[in-house]
Enzyme design. Structure first.
Site, PDB file in Angstrom:
ATOM      1  N   ASP A 180       0.752  -1.120   0.210  1.00 21.03           N
ATOM      2  CA  ASP A 180      -0.141  -0.050   0.044  1.00 21.03           C
ATOM      3  C   ASP A 180       0.836   1.121   0.096  1.00 21.03           C
ATOM      4  OD1 ASP A 180      -2.328   1.847   0.635  1.00 21.03           O
ATOM      5  OD2 ASP A 180      -3.269  -0.061   0.778  1.00 21.03           O
ATOM      6  N   HIS A 222      -3.985   6.178   3.284  1.00 20.90           N
ATOM      7  CA  HIS A 222      -4.787   4.882   2.665  1.00 20.90           C
ATOM      8  C   HIS A 222      -4.100   3.573   3.228  1.00 20.90           C
ATOM      9  CE1 HIS A 222      -5.729   2.146  -0.360  1.00 20.90           C
ATOM     10  NE2 HIS A 222      -6.607   2.995  -0.691  1.00 20.90           N
ATOM     11  N   SER A 395     -11.013  -0.636  -1.879  1.00 20.07           N
ATOM     12  CA  SER A 395      -9.790  -0.666  -1.094  1.00 20.07           C
ATOM     13  C   SER A 395     -10.040  -1.210   0.312  1.00 20.07           C
ATOM     14  CB  SER A 395      -9.367   0.922  -0.992  1.00 20.07           C
ATOM     15  OG  SER A 395      -8.963   1.310  -2.198  1.00 20.07           O
TER      16      SER A 395
END
Length: 552
Positions: A180, A222, A395
């Site tokens: 990620d 994220h 996600s």
């Protein structure tokens, strides 16, 4: 997340070259090119490099590979872990290139080089081909990705995770690789996180956290969020499905609009987590922009090719299907890979959300495979030690499914990735009618752990009251070959046995070896009942029996 793709890395490694014009354009814009070698180097180099390759691959990784291949095949396959030949790499540097990433599996390196240097590199006799590393400007996040506040319970309840936790499964003993944008491990929900290794493949260091000297603001938001959905632990605030699992953290993506953003970091990260012995890898990154829909066929995109190689080595890869729906074939590589569990997003009512990408893959395979909550998912915020937020996107549905996969592997450490995949698909909510919106449906952690299973209830035929303590026995049907014991796994139920119903009249016979069985139910004062032959797997229906009282 979005990224960019170098088109057909693996094809280039096999000798399929890009047009000179494409390489020239890449050199003029990003200056980054993949160089694939024709062979592994001289016999002397290969002999000297084998020890390094064997040290690179951990015993845990070898044990996982042995689930899908013979010992001889695993040993012979180690040559694919050889690094690109050092003399070849040195020659590229002498020609004027700066080496960025080295891929063992592809026998290739990505380099930065001026056009004149590329001309020299192309002429080297051991170079098979050059392929541009393409780049893109980061688009603004869709409205569905904006954060708001929400609750955490729905994302676990929908996947029957609380039942798996009640059975004692937390992911302990399982290692998950996460690829990620970076991770802020100072958040309170990571206080007990078992970090087995971490690496920044963007800046080639050992710290995948935010670094103000080189990262854009929000770089690690994220990754922090996806990791928390899977493995966070803050009772009363957030608990991930696999909060007891070990993790390998790989920063492989930049979050802003700086160019280039390359797939080569993802490739290097995947090789690393596999070699470190991950059982599962999960990533919310996808690379749709450089591939036509016809090329989302499970074999064209570079990350897709890498995902297939990882699957061959026993690594279960769980990937977001993408946020580009609702049209058909909007799935984003590497979600098109046959070995990838592509995950779509549903809302709290169980309806697939519009932004969730759809299948089929270009070759007609059903995609995605599974789905989980992807709207209003409870997550940790990277901006503070005790900040919690909610977000929407595939996600966040993918790491939830990866966490469930870890629970299944914990329960069945000897299962191959194919067996784990089958259990997850065949126990999902739409297993009898998979489609290209939901795949096989919502994951059921409890049933996947028990798969293949026979369960149901025993009641009084007249009063409909549950019968507690009824005897439920099972045995193979008559005839040779009705049970294939060769496919029985450690921990499976025996081919014959008996269980008793609980206070609610319920029973479960878990993890039966493949075969055909009959079940007989007995209770004092009632006529016996025997089922029709039941084929395992999958037997997707509950076997509920109403017994008739003898006095009637």
């Amino acid at each position: 997340m979005r990224g960019v793709a170098w088109a057909v890395v693996a094809a280039a490694a096999a000798g399929v070259a890009f047009a000179d014009a494409a390489v020239a354009r890449a050199a003029e814009s990003a200056g980054v090119v993949w160089v694939a070698f024709r062979d592994r180097g001289s016999v002397a180099w290969v002999d000297s490099a084998r020890a390094e390759a064997r040290a690179f691959v951990t015993p845990r990784a070898l044990a996982r590979r042995a689930k899908v291949a013979s010992a001889a095949a695993v040993a012979s396959d180690l040559d694919r872990d050889l690094p690109p030949a050092a003399p070849y790499v040195a020659a590229l540097e002498a020609a004027g290139a700066r080496v960025r990433v080295r891929s063992r599996w592809l026998n290739a390196v990505s380099v930065e080089a001026a056009p004149v240097a590329l001309a020299r590199i192309r002429a080297l006799p051991f170079v098979a081909s050059l392929a541009p590393v393409l780049s893109m400007e980061r688009q603004a996040p869709a409205a569905s990705e904006e954060f708001d506040f929400g609750l955490a319970g729905a994302q676990l309840d929908m996947l029957h995770v609380p039942e798996a936790h009640a059975m004692g499964y937390t992911g302990a003993g399982v290692v998950i690789g996460v690829l990620d944008t970076g991770f802020e491990l100072g958040h309170e929900c990571f206080a007990r996180l078992d970090v087995r290794g971490q690496r920044d493949f963007v800046f080639n260091d050992a710290d995948p956290g935010y670094d103000a000297r080189q990262d854009p603001p929000g770089q690690s938001n994220h990754g922090t969020a996806t990791l928390s959905a899977m493995a966070g632990y803050a009772p009363g605030k957030l608990i991930g499905p696999a909060y007891g699992a070990g993790v390998l953290l790989a920063k492989t993506e930049r979050s802003n609009s700086e160019r280039p953003i390359e797939e080569d970091y993802w490739i290097a990260g995947l090789e690393w987590v596999e070699a470190m012995g991950a059982d599962v890898a999960t990533t919310a990154l996808s690379y749709p922009d450089w591939y036509r829909r016809a090329e989302r066929d499970g074999r064209t995109a570079s990350v897709t090719r890498m995902a297939n190689l990882a699957w061959e080595r026993g690594l279960l890869l769980v990937n977001s299907v993408g946020n580009y729906g609702p049209d058909a074939t909007t799935l984003a590589p590497p979600a098109d890979a046959p070995g990838v569990l592509a995950v779509g997003a549903v809302d709290r009512t169980g309806r697939v959300v519009d932004f969730s990408s759809r299948g089929p893959a270009a070759d007609g395979r059903v995609k995605p495979e599974l789905c989980a909550l992807g709207a209003g998912v409870r997550l940790a915020g990277a901006r503070g030690r005790d900040v919690y937020e909610s977000a929407s996107g595939t996600s966040f549905s993918a790491p939830l499914v990866a966490g469930v996969a870890a629970l299944v592997i914990e329960a069945h450490p000897g299962w191959s990735p194919e067996a784990v995949r089958e259990a997850l698909l065949q126990t999902a909510s739409r297993a009898e009618r998979p489609d290209n919106d939901y795949g096989w449906g919502l994951v059921n952690a409890r049933d996947a752990i028990l798969y293949p299973l026979i369960e149901g209830t025993v009641t009084d035929a007249h009063t409909r009251e549950p019968l507690s303590g009824a005897s439920v026995s099972w045995e193979p049907t008559a005839g040779a070959g009705s049970v294939d014991s060769a496919f029985a796994a450690a921990g499976d139920s025996p081919t014959r046995g008996v269980v008793r119903t609980d206070a609610a009249g319920a029973y479960v016979i878990p993890n039966l070896p493949p075969g055909t069985y009959r079940v007989r139910i007995r209770a004092d004062g009632y006529f016996d009942a025997t089922t029709e032959p039941l084929e395992m797997p999958p037997n997707l229906s509950d076997v509920n029996v109403a017994l008739r009282y003898r006095g009637e």
